[in-house]
Structure formats: structure tokens, C-alpha cells
Design a protein around this motif. Structure first.
Motif, PDB file in Angstrom:
ATOM      1  N   ARG A  74       0.833  -1.211   0.000  1.00  7.99           N
ATOM      2  CA  ARG A  74       0.000   0.000   0.000  1.00  7.99           C
ATOM      3  C   ARG A  74       0.865   1.258   0.000  1.00  7.99           C
ATOM      4  O   ARG A  74       0.617   2.197  -0.756  1.00  7.99           O
ATOM      5  N   VAL A  75       1.902   1.267   0.811  1.00  4.91           N
ATOM      6  CA  VAL A  75       2.785   2.431   0.888  1.00  4.91           C
ATOM      7  C   VAL A  75       3.527   2.631  -0.432  1.00  4.91           C
ATOM      8  O   VAL A  75       3.597   3.751  -0.960  1.00  4.91           O
ATOM      9  N   VAL A  76       4.069   1.553  -0.992  1.00  5.21           N
ATOM     10  CA  VAL A  76       4.807   1.649  -2.259  1.00  5.21           C
ATOM     11  C   VAL A  76       3.873   2.061  -3.391  1.00  5.21           C
ATOM     12  O   VAL A  76       4.235   2.902  -4.227  1.00  5.21           O
ATOM     13  N   LYS A  77       2.695   1.480  -3.428  1.00  2.51           N
ATOM     14  CA  LYS A  77       1.742   1.828  -4.489  1.00  2.51           C
ATOM     15  C   LYS A  77       1.381   3.305  -4.431  1.00  2.51           C
ATOM     16  O   LYS A  77       1.417   4.009  -5.439  1.00  2.51           O
ATOM     17  N   ASN A  78       1.051   3.805  -3.247  1.00  2.00           N
ATOM     18  CA  ASN A  78       0.696   5.220  -3.115  1.00  2.00           C
ATOM     19  C   ASN A  78       1.864   6.137  -3.456  1.00  2.00           C
ATOM     20  O   ASN A  78       1.692   7.137  -4.156  1.00  2.00           O
ATOM     21  N   ALA A  79       3.045   5.800  -2.982  1.00  2.00           N
ATOM     22  CA  ALA A  79       4.228   6.613  -3.293  1.00  2.00           C
ATOM     23  C   ALA A  79       4.505   6.603  -4.795  1.00  2.00           C
ATOM     24  O   ALA A  79       4.843   7.637  -5.381  1.00  2.00           O
ATOM     25  N   SER A  80       4.336   5.454  -5.421  1.00  2.00           N
ATOM     26  CA  SER A  80       4.584   5.343  -6.864  1.00  2.00           C
ATOM     27  C   SER A  80       3.554   6.129  -7.667  1.00  2.00           C
ATOM     28  O   SER A  80       3.901   6.808  -8.639  1.00  2.00           O
ATOM     29  N   LEU A  81       2.295   6.049  -7.257  1.00  2.00           N
ATOM     30  CA  LEU A  81       1.259   6.819  -7.946  1.00  2.00           C
ATOM     31  C   LEU A  81       1.499   8.319  -7.800  1.00  2.00           C
ATOM     32  O   LEU A  81       1.362   9.077  -8.777  1.00  2.00           O
ATOM     33  N   ASN A  82       1.872   8.747  -6.617  1.00  2.00           N
ATOM     34  CA  ASN A  82       2.177  10.164  -6.411  1.00  2.00           C
ATOM     35  C   ASN A  82       3.366  10.597  -7.257  1.00  2.00           C
ATOM     36  O   ASN A  82       3.363  11.676  -7.847  1.00  2.00           O
ATOM     37  N   TYR A  83       4.383   9.754  -7.326  1.00  2.00           N
ATOM     38  CA  TYR A  83       5.559  10.047  -8.136  1.00  2.00           C
ATOM     39  C   TYR A  83       5.175  10.167  -9.613  1.00  2.00           C
ATOM     40  O   TYR A  83       5.583  11.102 -10.292  1.00  2.00           O
ATOM     41  N   ALA A  84       4.371   9.218 -10.089  1.00  2.00           N
ATOM     42  CA  ALA A  84       3.960   9.235 -11.501  1.00  2.00           C
ATOM     43  C   ALA A  84       3.137  10.483 -11.814  1.00  2.00           C
ATOM     44  O   ALA A  84       3.334  11.130 -12.852  1.00  2.00           O
ATOM     45  N   LYS A  85       2.224  10.859 -10.913  1.00  2.00           N
ATOM     46  CA  LYS A  85       1.424  12.076 -11.119  1.00  2.00           C
ATOM     47  C   LYS A  85       2.309  13.308 -11.152  1.00  2.00           C
ATOM     48  O   LYS A  85       2.126  14.203 -11.971  1.00  2.00           O
ATOM     49  N   ARG A  86       3.279  13.357 -10.230  1.00  2.00           N
ATOM     50  CA  ARG A  86       4.188  14.510 -10.181  1.00  2.00           C
ATOM     51  C   ARG A  86       4.997  14.602 -11.469  1.00  2.00           C
ATOM     52  O   ARG A  86       5.198  15.681 -12.014  1.00  2.00           O
ATOM     53  N   LYS A  87       5.453  13.477 -11.983  1.00  2.00           N
ATOM     54  CA  LYS A  87       6.232  13.469 -13.229  1.00  2.00           C
ATOM     55  C   LYS A  87       5.386  13.962 -14.398  1.00  2.00           C
ATOM     56  O   LYS A  87       5.869  14.679 -15.272  1.00  2.00           O
ATOM     57  N   ILE A  88       4.117  13.569 -14.431  1.00  2.00           N
ATOM     58  CA  ILE A  88       3.221  14.032 -15.501  1.00  2.00           C
ATOM     59  C   ILE A  88       3.031  15.539 -15.394  1.00  2.00           C
ATOM     60  O   ILE A  88       3.096  16.252 -16.395  1.00  2.00           O
ATOM     61  N   ARG A  89       2.801  16.036 -14.176  1.00  2.00           N
ATOM     62  CA  ARG A  89       2.641  17.491 -13.995  1.00  2.00           C
ATOM     63  C   ARG A  89       3.903  18.235 -14.409  1.00  2.00           C
ATOM     64  O   ARG A  89       3.838  19.268 -15.060  1.00  2.00           O
ATOM     65  N   GLU A  90       5.071  17.706 -14.021  1.00  2.00           N
ATOM     66  CA  GLU A  90       6.330  18.344 -14.389  1.00  2.00           C
ATOM     67  C   GLU A  90       6.510  18.342 -15.902  1.00  2.00           C
ATOM     68  O   GLU A  90       6.938  19.332 -16.484  1.00  2.00           O
ATOM     69  N   SER A  91       6.177  17.232 -16.527  1.00  2.41           N
ATOM     70  CA  SER A  91       6.301  17.133 -17.980  1.00  2.41           C
ATOM     71  C   SER A  91       5.368  18.120 -18.674  1.00  2.41           C
ATOM     72  O   SER A  91       5.760  18.787 -19.638  1.00  2.41           O
ATOM     73  N   ASN A  92       4.132  18.215 -18.178  1.00  2.00           N
ATOM     74  CA  ASN A  92       3.180  19.160 -18.761  1.00  2.00           C
ATOM     75  C   ASN A  92       3.654  20.597 -18.581  1.00  2.00           C
ATOM     76  O   ASN A  92       3.543  21.414 -19.500  1.00  2.00           O
ATOM     77  N   ALA A  93       4.178  20.912 -17.408  1.00  5.23           N
ATOM     78  CA  ALA A  93       4.673  22.268 -17.158  1.00  5.23           C
ATOM     79  C   ALA A  93       5.867  22.569 -18.057  1.00  5.23           C
ATOM     80  O   ALA A  93       5.983  23.658 -18.622  1.00  5.23           O
ATOM     81  N   TYR A  94       6.752  21.593 -18.204  1.00  2.00           N
ATOM     82  CA  TYR A  94       7.918  21.766 -19.072  1.00  2.00           C
ATOM     83  C   TYR A  94       7.476  21.978 -20.512  1.00  2.00           C
ATOM     84  O   TYR A  94       7.949  22.882 -21.199  1.00  2.00           O
ATOM     85  N   HIS A  95       6.545  21.149 -20.955  1.00  2.00           N
ATOM     86  CA  HIS A  95       6.042  21.258 -22.315  1.00  2.00           C
ATOM     87  C   HIS A  95       5.383  22.620 -22.545  1.00  2.00           C
ATOM     88  O   HIS A  95       5.600  23.268 -23.562  1.00  2.00           O
ATOM     89  N   LYS A  96       4.601  23.038 -21.571  1.00  2.00           N
ATOM     90  CA  LYS A  96       3.914  24.316 -21.681  1.00  2.00           C
ATOM     91  C   LYS A  96       4.919  25.459 -21.747  1.00  2.00           C
ATOM     92  O   LYS A  96       4.804  26.370 -22.564  1.00  2.00           O
ATOM     93  N   ALA A  97       5.920  25.417 -20.871  1.00  4.46           N
ATOM     94  CA  ALA A  97       6.923  26.486 -20.836  1.00  4.46           C
ATOM     95  C   ALA A  97       7.764  26.503 -22.103  1.00  4.46           C
ATOM     96  O   ALA A  97       8.134  27.566 -22.604  1.00  4.46           O
ATOM     97  N   LEU A  98       8.051  25.331 -22.631  1.00  6.87           N
ATOM     98  CA  LEU A  98       8.948  25.251 -23.773  1.00  6.87           C
ATOM     99  C   LEU A  98       8.258  25.498 -25.107  1.00  6.87           C
ATOM    100  O   LEU A  98       8.800  26.169 -25.981  1.00  6.87           O
TER     101      LEU A  98
END
Length: 183
Positions: A74-98
Motif C-alpha cells: 500500500r505504501v509503495v503503491k501510493n508513493a509510486s502513484l504520487n511520483y507518476a502524477k508529479r512526473k506528468i505534472r512536471e512534464s506538462n509544465a515543461y512542455h507548456k513552458a517550452l
């Protein structure tokens, strides 16, 4: 107690021997789960290790290996999902800025229409009753939330919502056009 059978002993993450047992029996499974979610082996390994650290820091005690495994999954799954969401947000922000074009091309006509629309909106706003105008100004221009407005004016949050709704409805009637530019 029956002969040949022993009751399962508690596993304490603060105990080095128990921690090693938990680690050795669950690491591979937790790693596979994390990799499937984050699609990055290094990140997955870090997330799994972070989960073990969390169990150790909290000095978790598990009645059985199954309980330890379920908790860690449960802990690993939640941490992994949060990590994946954060990476998507970062990618979207990078794409938007670039890649987004930030240049604005306004003709004199657009500037004139913006100014005219703002003037129409201000005139309509000034025609509203004081109690409606006040909440709308605090909501839209002061960027306050309903609770803050209620506290400021000494009215309930529900009353603020009603007044904002009524103010917007009256503004729409007063303006009467869909092409008013307010930004």
C-alpha cells in the motif's frame, strides 16, 4: 499449544533481524509493483527503499509477514502513484513552458474592444446594489474565498454564495452581451 506448530511471532521493523526478514521477502515484489507504475527502475528502487525507511522510522510492528507485505504494498503503491502524477505534472509544465507561444498580437481594434468591454462591465457593476457589488468585488477582484468574505462582512458563507450568484445573474442581465471581454 500444539506440538510442531508455533504461533507466528511479531515482526518489528526496529529489530534488525526482523527488518532484514521483511526486506528480503518483500523487496522483489514491491520493486515490481513500483516499476509497473513509475516505468523507471531507479525511481522504483528509491520509492521501495523510502517505504522501508518509513516502516523503520515509525518502528512498525506487524503480526505476520503477510501484514507487513500488505502494508508495504500500500505504501509503495501510493508513493509510486504520487511520483507518476508529479512526473506528468512536471512534464506538462515543461512542455507548456517550452512549446507554448507566449507572444501576443493585439491590434488597435482588439485593444479598443477590451477597453470598451471593461467600461461596460464597470458601469454594470456600479449599477448593482451595494450588498451584491461588495461581495462580487471581494470575490472577483480581491480573490477572497467565500469564508473570508463572510468573515469580512459579518455574514454566513451561504449568504455570500447567494449574493455572488445573484450579483453575477444581475450583471449578465445588465450587460446583456456575450462578447464583453473582461480579462
Amino acid at each position: 499449544m500444539l506440538l510442531g506448530k508455533s504461533e507466528p511471532a511479531e515482526l518489528k521493523c526496529a529489530d534488525l533481524v526482523d527488518f532484514r526478514k521483511i526486506y528480503n521477502s518483500t523487496f522483489e515484489l514491491l520493486f515490481k509493483i513500483s516499476v509497473k507504475i513509475v516505468l523507471d527502475e531507479e525511481a522504483a528502487e528509491d520509492l521501495v527503499h523510502d517505504s522501508f525507511i518509513k516502516a523503520s522510522e515509525k518502528e512498525m510492528v506487524f503480526p505476520s509477514m503477510n501484514d507487513a507485505t500488505y502494508w508495504l504494498i500500500r505504501v509503495v503503491k501510493n508513493a509510486s502513484l504520487n511520483y507518476a502524477k508529479r512526473k506528468i505534472r512536471e512534464s506538462n509544465a515543461y512542455h507548456k513552458a517550452l512549446y507554448e507561444d507566449r507572444r501576443q498580437f493585439n491590434s488597435g481594434e482588439v485593444d479598443y474592444l477590451k477597453g470598451e468591454s471593461k467600461q461596460i462591465a464597470l458601469e454594470a457593476l456600479n449599477k448593482l446594489p451595494e450588498n451584491l457589488r461588495e461581495v462580487l468585488i471581494l470575490r472577483e477582484y480581491a480573490d477572497m474565498n467565500y469564508k473570508e468574505i463572510g468573515a469580512q462582512l459579518g455574514i454566513t458563507e451561504g449568504n455570500v454564495k447567494i449574493r455572488v450568484f445573484r450579483a453575477r445573474a444581475q450583471l449578465l442581465k445588465l450587460i446583456g452581451e456575450e462578447d464583453v471581454y473582461l480579462s
